[in-house]
Scaffold this motif. Structure first.
Motif, PDB file in Angstrom:
ATOM      1  N   GLU A  29      57.058  38.805  40.825  1.00 62.17           N
ATOM      2  CA  GLU A  29      56.592  37.498  41.278  1.00 62.17           C
ATOM      3  C   GLU A  29      55.073  37.442  41.463  1.00 62.17           C
ATOM      4  O   GLU A  29      54.404  36.577  40.935  1.00 62.17           O
ATOM      5  N   GLU A  33      52.043  35.050  39.273  1.00 65.52           N
ATOM      6  CA  GLU A  33      51.621  33.823  39.943  1.00 65.52           C
ATOM      7  C   GLU A  33      50.427  33.196  39.242  1.00 65.52           C
ATOM      8  O   GLU A  33      49.459  33.879  38.918  1.00 65.52           O
ATOM      9  N   PRO A  34      50.466  31.881  38.996  1.00 68.57           N
ATOM     10  CA  PRO A  34      49.316  31.252  38.352  1.00 68.57           C
ATOM     11  C   PRO A  34      48.117  31.176  39.294  1.00 68.57           C
ATOM     12  O   PRO A  34      48.271  31.134  40.508  1.00 68.57           O
ATOM     13  N   ILE A  35      46.947  31.128  38.706  1.00 64.41           N
ATOM     14  CA  ILE A  35      45.715  31.021  39.480  1.00 64.41           C
ATOM     15  C   ILE A  35      45.502  29.557  39.857  1.00 64.41           C
ATOM     16  O   ILE A  35      45.717  28.670  39.038  1.00 64.41           O
ATOM     17  N   VAL A  36      45.046  29.316  41.070  1.00 60.60           N
ATOM     18  CA  VAL A  36      44.783  27.937  41.480  1.00 60.60           C
ATOM     19  C   VAL A  36      43.423  27.498  40.937  1.00 60.60           C
ATOM     20  O   VAL A  36      42.434  28.242  41.047  1.00 60.60           O
ATOM     21  N   GLU A  37      43.408  26.338  40.321  1.00 59.39           N
ATOM     22  CA  GLU A  37      42.150  25.802  39.810  1.00 59.39           C
ATOM     23  C   GLU A  37      41.180  25.587  40.962  1.00 59.39           C
ATOM     24  O   GLU A  37      41.596  25.207  42.059  1.00 59.39           O
ATOM     25  N   LYS A  55      44.815  37.224  31.685  1.00 57.51           N
ATOM     26  CA  LYS A  55      44.192  35.924  31.421  1.00 57.51           C
ATOM     27  C   LYS A  55      42.724  36.083  31.025  1.00 57.51           C
ATOM     28  O   LYS A  55      42.071  37.032  31.432  1.00 57.51           O
ATOM     29  N   PHE A  57      39.243  33.958  31.142  1.00 55.24           N
ATOM     30  CA  PHE A  57      38.487  32.785  31.582  1.00 55.24           C
ATOM     31  C   PHE A  57      37.033  32.960  31.156  1.00 55.24           C
ATOM     32  O   PHE A  57      36.469  34.050  31.273  1.00 55.24           O
ATOM     33  N   ASP A  66      40.082  28.123  30.604  1.00 54.03           N
ATOM     34  CA  ASP A  66      41.135  29.126  30.403  1.00 54.03           C
ATOM     35  C   ASP A  66      41.287  29.344  28.899  1.00 54.03           C
ATOM     36  O   ASP A  66      41.892  28.526  28.201  1.00 54.03           O
ATOM     37  N   THR A  68      42.835  31.881  27.433  1.00 56.23           N
ATOM     38  CA  THR A  68      43.875  32.888  27.172  1.00 56.23           C
ATOM     39  C   THR A  68      44.521  32.676  25.805  1.00 56.23           C
ATOM     40  O   THR A  68      44.883  33.635  25.125  1.00 56.23           O
ATOM     41  N   ILE A 137      39.511  24.798  34.227  1.00 52.88           N
ATOM     42  CA  ILE A 137      40.268  25.197  35.410  1.00 52.88           C
ATOM     43  C   ILE A 137      39.410  25.327  36.652  1.00 52.88           C
ATOM     44  O   ILE A 137      39.883  25.766  37.688  1.00 52.88           O
TER      45      ILE A 137
END
Lengths: 148, 571
Positions: A29, A33-37, A55, A57, A66, A68, A137
């Motif tokens: 998990e 987890e995605p990165i918060v903009e 990823k 950036f 982003d 990726t 992002i």
């Protein structure tokens, strides 16, 4: 004995809980987890270089994109790998992939003030290109005590 | 025999069983699974970044981030690609039927496609062209051949007509207020005719699809020369196996309207050609390799007689996709279901109550073999939970012998909230989101006794054509009671939509970092509100809750994203 016992006693194999509602979360998990903009500092941006983090950036003129999806270009061993996780404005403006064109995370953010206007315009054109191709992002800002 | 010998025998037996079980689970079962655990745990493409107060963006695993969603049929015209429209679909269907001789059955009445095509063309001439129909209000089920033919005729005529005249308009009730654009009304019975209550003169023509000698039929219709029965309208038609259509050289037809649909609360939504073709295309893509649609398929759709308009919207996707492949279709109404009705069916589309009725009917028709059956059932459900499809416990009933997939329709129940685009977001605990649901164990029971795959599909009535999401063809997972009691797994997003969850003020118990929130969707199967007022409300709601950019928040639909990429809707 799970399969046999299930057949004998009418049980079934329960799958892992993908929802997290039962409290048994999978180990992956935190990794996925995605990165918060939002706001990035050169220090926090650096790890998204396709190597330390999957990823990629890239910052261009204060905006972070982003990239990726363009791993073959910007990822490790790619022709533009120097730009991954960094501010690529100078390199794009001068059309140069040299390491001298990207600054380390603990140096002040490059304001391009020494560049000719043509190079700044070229960087802007690159920014337009990135904006069309990759999701924006966040923004790149100097970190107090580190970049100024 | 000494204690030591007994102990040795027991240990040896234990080791043998353990070893055999190890071999069975690690090698045999692993190799026999329809889909590996890895694939089941990675059913979506997820963006690597998310906005504050939102989850990441989720898509079907077939549509990578950065690539376009499914937008249409991808027809080639020279070097160009067209999305297509209904005419392309119908032309292809008519071309295929010359060879395949497929048909459509309406509650047992069988019609060939040339017959249906002939009726539609006849109606275009005798109704649409003669009366210069702007819109045709249809208050009958498309599960009847009259409803189906009228719909086909409208869809053909509205694409052909330069101004899009002859547009189909599905109505939930007989209009109580005059709807300016509707100049022809189609109703199912003389009983509905009585409900017109002196509004007959609003229409150029009223078609009553009831040719029986009903006592409700008015004695004297002479003073109403704008009232005709279905048989009067259709008299003199002939079968036509040819459908002539010259496709355009661009995508100009794809935004032409397909039909409008009005709910009982008077919300009207319009759907265009792009909605239809992207929905059909997305459905075709759901079939895995070696399980594709073919001319051997017969789809049976069971309609809820109390939700005619909802069915009218959702029936087209699958039906046209099957006909396109040379397969046949049959449309049934839930009230009079018998096992013989689903004979030769390979794909069954039904809601939970129809599945329950069919299961009961099957149980009463099936002669149980007692203990032997229980053992077979136990093995089948165990194998299914391991990911292996088996027909071991399938009921030996000839009517279901060809069945290969059941589509279970799960509908969002708070449709009026969704359609209102109201910014007052309700609390999650106050709304029941899905009318009826089955636990994952029950779904595997159905898979076992029907001997077929079962796909759960989530529908949003009146606003999205086709499903929002569907479970994988090979997903037979059993969830723990905690999961089943709290949420319903409705699979990954369809390939023509993408979705995210957003934070709402009244639902602080939902944690966006745990991927919980209110569902927002974006894509090519979403209808468009007709009235300016609702359009503005939708736009404002979208901007305020989902950042605009084409997102439609589904008001009051709360769920979470599983780590497997599937959508789970709170019960």
């Amino acid at each position: 004995m799970s399969f046999f016992s299930n057949v004998l006693f009418g049980g079934v194999k329960e799958s892992d809980d993908p929802t997290g509602l039962s409290g048994n979360t999978q180990n992956t998990e935190s990794q996925n987890e995605p990165i918060v903009e939002g706001v990035f500092y050169p220090r926090t941006l650096y790890k998204f270089n396709g190597h330390d983090d999957e990823k990629i950036f890239i910052a261009v003129l204060g905006k972070v994109y982003d990239c990726t999806a363009g791993r073959s270009f910007y990822g490790p061993s790619g022709p533009y790998s120097n730009f991954a996780g960094r501010d690529a404005s100078r390199g794009l403006g001068l059309n140069s992939f040299d390491m001298e064109c990207v600054r380390a995370w603990d140096q002040p953010i490059d304001d391009l003030s020494d560049l000719p206007s043509q190079a700044v315009d070229a960087a802007r054109e690159w920014q337009d290109y990135f904006a069309k191709k990759y999701p924006c992002i966040g923004t790149l800002e100097p970190e107090p005590g580190v970049n100024y | 025999m000494s204690f030591k010998s007994i102990f040795e025998i027991l240990v040896t037996a234990f080791l043998l069983i353990w070893g055999f079980n190890f071999l069975l689970t690690k090698f045999i079962i692993d190799n026999k699974r329809d889909l590996s655990d890895v694939a089941l745990n990675e059913q979506a493409n997820i963006t690597s970044v998310r906005k504050n107060n939102e989850t990441a963006l989720y898509r079907n695993f077939l549509v990578p981030i950065g690539f376009p969603l499914t937008t249409g049929l991808g027809l080639s015209l020279g070097y160009k690609i067209r999305n297509g429209n209904f005419m392309d679909v119908w032309k292809a269907i008519m071309d295929v039927t010359l060879e395949k001789k497929n048909f459509v059955k309406f509650n047992g009445e069988k019609y060939t496609l040339p017959q249906l095509n002939g009726m539609a063309n006849h109606i275009i001439k005798t109704v649409y062209e003669k009366y210069d129909v702007k819109q045709i209000g249809v208050n009958i089920s498309t599960s009847s051949h009259q409803g189906f033919v009228i719909s086909i005729a409208s869809m053909i005529h509205s694409v052909r007509h330069p101004k899009g005249n002859g547009l189909l308009h599905y109505l939930t009730t007989v209009p109580r207020q005059r709807m300016e654009d509707i100049d022809v009304l189609v109703i199912d019975s003389w009983q509905s005719f009585r409900m017109l209550n002196n509004s007959e003169n609003w229409y150029k023509l009223i078609i009553v699809c009831d040719d029986t000698t009903s006592v409700l039929r008015p004695d004297n219709l002479d003073h109403l020369d704008n009232v005709k029965t279905w048989n009067e309208i259709i008299a003199g038609y002939s079968s036509e196996s040819q459908f002539i259509y010259e496709p355009p050289t661009d995508n100009s037809d794809e935004l032409k309207l397909l039909f409008n649909i009005t709910t009982s609360t008077n919300f009207t939504t319009s759907f265009n050609q792009l909605n239809l073709v992207s929905s059909i295309s997305a459905f075709i893509k759901t079939f895995p390799l070696h399980h594709e649609l073919s001319s051997e398929d017969t789809i049976t759709q069971i309609a809820d007689p109390f939700a005619v308009t909802k069915t009218n919207l959702q029936m087209w996707t699958k039906l046209l996709a099957v006909l396109l492949h040379g397969g046949s279709a049959q449309l049934l109404t839930e009230g009079n279901l018998s096992l013989d009705d689903i004979k030769d069916t390979t794909l069954l589309m039904a809601n939970p109550s129809s599945i329950s009725i069919l299961t009961k009917t099957m149980k009463s028709a099936y002669i149980s073999e007692g203990l032997f059956d229980s053992i077979k059932q136990s093995i089948a459900t165990s194998l299914l939970s391991e990911g292996i499809m088996t027909k071991l416990a399938k009921f030996n009933i000839p009517q279901i012998s060809k069945l290969r997939a059941i589509y279970l329709i799960e509908e969002l129940s708070n449709e009026s909230q969704i359609l209102s685009f109201n910014e007052k977001i309700p609390k999650r605990s106050l709304c029941k989101q899905i009318n009826a649901k089955f636990t994952s164990t029950k779904l595997n029971y159905f898979r076992a006794i029907f001997g077929s795959r079962l796909i759960v599909e989530l529908y949003c009535p009146y606003i999205i054509m086709g499903p929002i999401s569907q479970t994988n063809f090979f997903d037979y997972r059993i969830f723990s009671k905690v999961v089943d009691n709290n949420v319903t797994c409705v699979g990954s997003m369809t390939t023509t939509l993408e979705a995210k969850m957003v934070v709402t003020e009244n639902n602080t118990d939902l944690n966006i970092e745990k991927r919980q929130g209110m569902l927002c969707v974006r894509g090519f199967t979403i209808g468009r509100p007709i009235s300016e007022e609702r359009l503005l409300l939708a736009s404002k709601l979208s901007n305020d809750f989902a950042g605009g950019e084409g997102w439609i928040p589904l008001v009051g639909v709360f769920g979470l994203w599983g780590q497997d990429g599937c959508l789970y809707i709170y019960n």
